[in-house]
Design a protein around this motif. Structure first.
Motif, PDB file in Angstrom:
ATOM      1  N   ALA A  54      44.029  33.767 -34.966  1.00  0.00           N
ATOM      2  CA  ALA A  54      43.082  34.552 -34.167  1.00  0.00           C
ATOM      3  C   ALA A  54      41.958  33.681 -33.616  1.00  0.00           C
ATOM      4  N   THR A  55      41.422  32.808 -34.450  1.00  0.00           N
ATOM      5  CA  THR A  55      40.316  31.959 -33.996  1.00  0.00           C
ATOM      6  C   THR A  55      40.801  30.906 -33.001  1.00  0.00           C
ATOM      7  N   ARG A  58      41.437  32.904 -29.905  1.00  0.00           N
ATOM      8  CA  ARG A  58      40.290  33.764 -29.589  1.00  0.00           C
ATOM      9  C   ARG A  58      40.733  35.195 -29.289  1.00  0.00           C
ATOM     10  N   SER A  60      41.044  39.151 -31.061  1.00  0.00           N
ATOM     11  CA  SER A  60      40.564  40.018 -32.135  1.00  0.00           C
ATOM     12  C   SER A  60      41.760  40.527 -32.936  1.00  0.00           C
ATOM     13  N   PHE A  61      41.473  41.163 -34.068  1.00  0.00           N
ATOM     14  CA  PHE A  61      42.539  41.707 -34.902  1.00  0.00           C
ATOM     15  C   PHE A  61      43.376  42.719 -34.123  1.00  0.00           C
ATOM     16  N   THR A  62      42.693  43.627 -33.408  1.00  0.00           N
ATOM     17  CA  THR A  62      43.416  44.677 -32.680  1.00  0.00           C
ATOM     18  C   THR A  62      44.239  44.112 -31.530  1.00  0.00           C
ATOM     19  N   ASP A  63      43.798  42.985 -30.946  1.00  0.00           N
ATOM     20  CA  ASP A  63      44.567  42.346 -29.877  1.00  0.00           C
ATOM     21  C   ASP A  63      45.768  41.589 -30.425  1.00  0.00           C
ATOM     22  N   THR A  86      31.355  39.024 -36.727  1.00  0.00           N
ATOM     23  CA  THR A  86      32.179  38.477 -35.661  1.00  0.00           C
ATOM     24  C   THR A  86      33.613  38.971 -35.809  1.00  0.00           C
ATOM     25  N   ASP A  87      34.443  38.685 -34.810  1.00  0.00           N
ATOM     26  CA  ASP A  87      35.863  39.026 -34.902  1.00  0.00           C
ATOM     27  C   ASP A  87      36.506  38.343 -36.102  1.00  0.00           C
ATOM     28  N   LEU A  91      38.457  40.240 -38.962  1.00  0.00           N
ATOM     29  CA  LEU A  91      39.853  39.883 -39.200  1.00  0.00           C
ATOM     30  C   LEU A  91      40.080  39.544 -40.669  1.00  0.00           C
TER      31      LEU A  91
END
Length: 374
Positions: A54-55, A58, A60-63, A86-87, A91
């Protein structure tokens, strides 16, 4: 339907960067086949890899993750002042929630009857009715001093598992973390013992409000209600009324503050909580607010802090694993470590699992695992 990577979003993120799957694998330190398996839905990354994925991209969890909404953990942070979620924080908490699911089968059978607040309201009188009912349920009068020990039983009665953690006073961006597993109807409440007693009581009351209002968990409305509930529970109307008239009779703002300090000390709560609840009472009754200001209260409060809960419980600190887990079970009546012990012995669960579900250093997780394995 199990969780799986949102392959379309992942591939779009790769395209935006001009990367191939091999480039991502190299960046992640993995084989290209591992990335392919994620995209095909044949495998799902472990929490540490999910966070790095994810990082790196870039996202998000939902994406990044497709998960059934009824099965997705609901998270809420009790953040330190000025800290931002933060995301990456969200996450990690989502990953912790996902990993906690296998532990549920080792928990004691939850009680079917649970207390809930059907129509949570910020209206002053309605809120006072609610906190009076809670105080009655735990056997406490409206003017009695409420300790965090009084609150503990309410968590267990309502499907919430307290997880006392030692996250450090300044090292972690959060002081409490609420993870609700909707499908399992179990809530895990992580409470940082490396916090001041007056703040710890407020956070416990705040988290109890979340337990009473599961439909608002993770929403701004839920946070607002939980803050209002916590303040009112710790310093209800009967106390605020008496304190208001004592403070209002003082000559000046400093005299008011001395009265507020006396109340804060007597109830082991923060000076700011007393200040807010007295002014809330004054507003509800149409009375003049206190003459002292927020800025004065914060300045004094920051210079007069009490002991950390971990210092009160353990001497010396940090405690040995056995002493720490005994406090979790005996002081906080938590089923977390006994259940984790059963899981470790039944499934052969390793220290990496403990490290990830508790968000602690591997060295600490290994020490806990050694004790749980005996």
């Amino acid at each position: 339907m199990q969780k799986r990577i949102h392959s379309q979003n992942l591939q779009q993120a790769l395209q935006d960067r001009g990367w191939s799957q091999k480039d991502l694998a190299a960046e992640m330190g993995l084989s290209a086949q591992a990335v392919t398996n994620w995209i095909k839905g044949a495998d799902f990354p472990r929490p540490d890899k999910l966070l790095k994925l994810a990082t790196t991209l870039r996202l998000s969890f939902t994406d990044l993750v497709i998960t059934p909404s009824k099965d997705q953990p609901v998270i809420a942070f009790r953040k330190k002042g000025g800290a931002k979620t933060t995301d990456a924080h969200a996450l990690k908490a989502m990953a912790m929630g996902t990993l906690l699911k296998p532990l549920v089968q080792f928990l004691p059978e939850p009680r079917s009857l649970r207390a809930q607040i059907p129509s949570p309201s910020l209206q002053y009188d309605a809120l006072q009715v609610v906190v009076a009912e809670v105080r009655t349920r735990i056997g406490l009068g409206v003017q009695a001093v409420l300790s965090y020990e009084h609150l503990i039983g309410e968590f267990g009665c309502n499907g919430a598992v307290i997880v006392p953690v030692l996250w450090g006073e300044k090292k972690n961006h959060k002081n409490a973390l609420h993870i609700l597993l909707p499908q399992d109807q179990v809530t895990f409440i992580f409470l940082n013992l490396d916090t001041r007693l007056e703040d710890f009581k407020f956070w416990m009351a705040h988290e109890l409000a979340h337990v009473y209002t599961p439909d608002l968990a993770g929403q701004n409305e839920g946070e607002d209600f939980a803050d209002a509930f916590a303040g009112a529970l710790l310093f209800p109307k009967a106390l605020a009324k008496a304190a208001y008239h004592q403070a209002a009779g003082q000559r000046d703002a400093m005299g008011e503050i001395r009265e507020l300090q006396r109340e804060a000390s007597a109830h082991s709560i923060s000076l700011y909580s007393v200040f807010c609840e007295i002014n809330n009472y004054a507003k509800a009754e149409g009375l003049a607010l206190l003459r002292c200001k927020d800025s004065e209260i914060h300045a004094i409060r920051n210079n007069q802090r009490g002991k950390l809960v971990s210092e009160i419980l353990f001497d010396p600190t940090p405690p040995e694993p056995a002493a720490y887990m005994a406090a979790a079970q005996n002081v906080f009546r938590s089923a977390f470590f006994p259940s984790l012990r059963r899981m470790v012995k039944s499934k052969g669960t390793g220290p990496g699992y403990i490290q990830q579900i508790m968000d602690i250093p591997m060295q600490d997780a290994a020490a806990l695992h050694g004790d749980l394995s005996r």
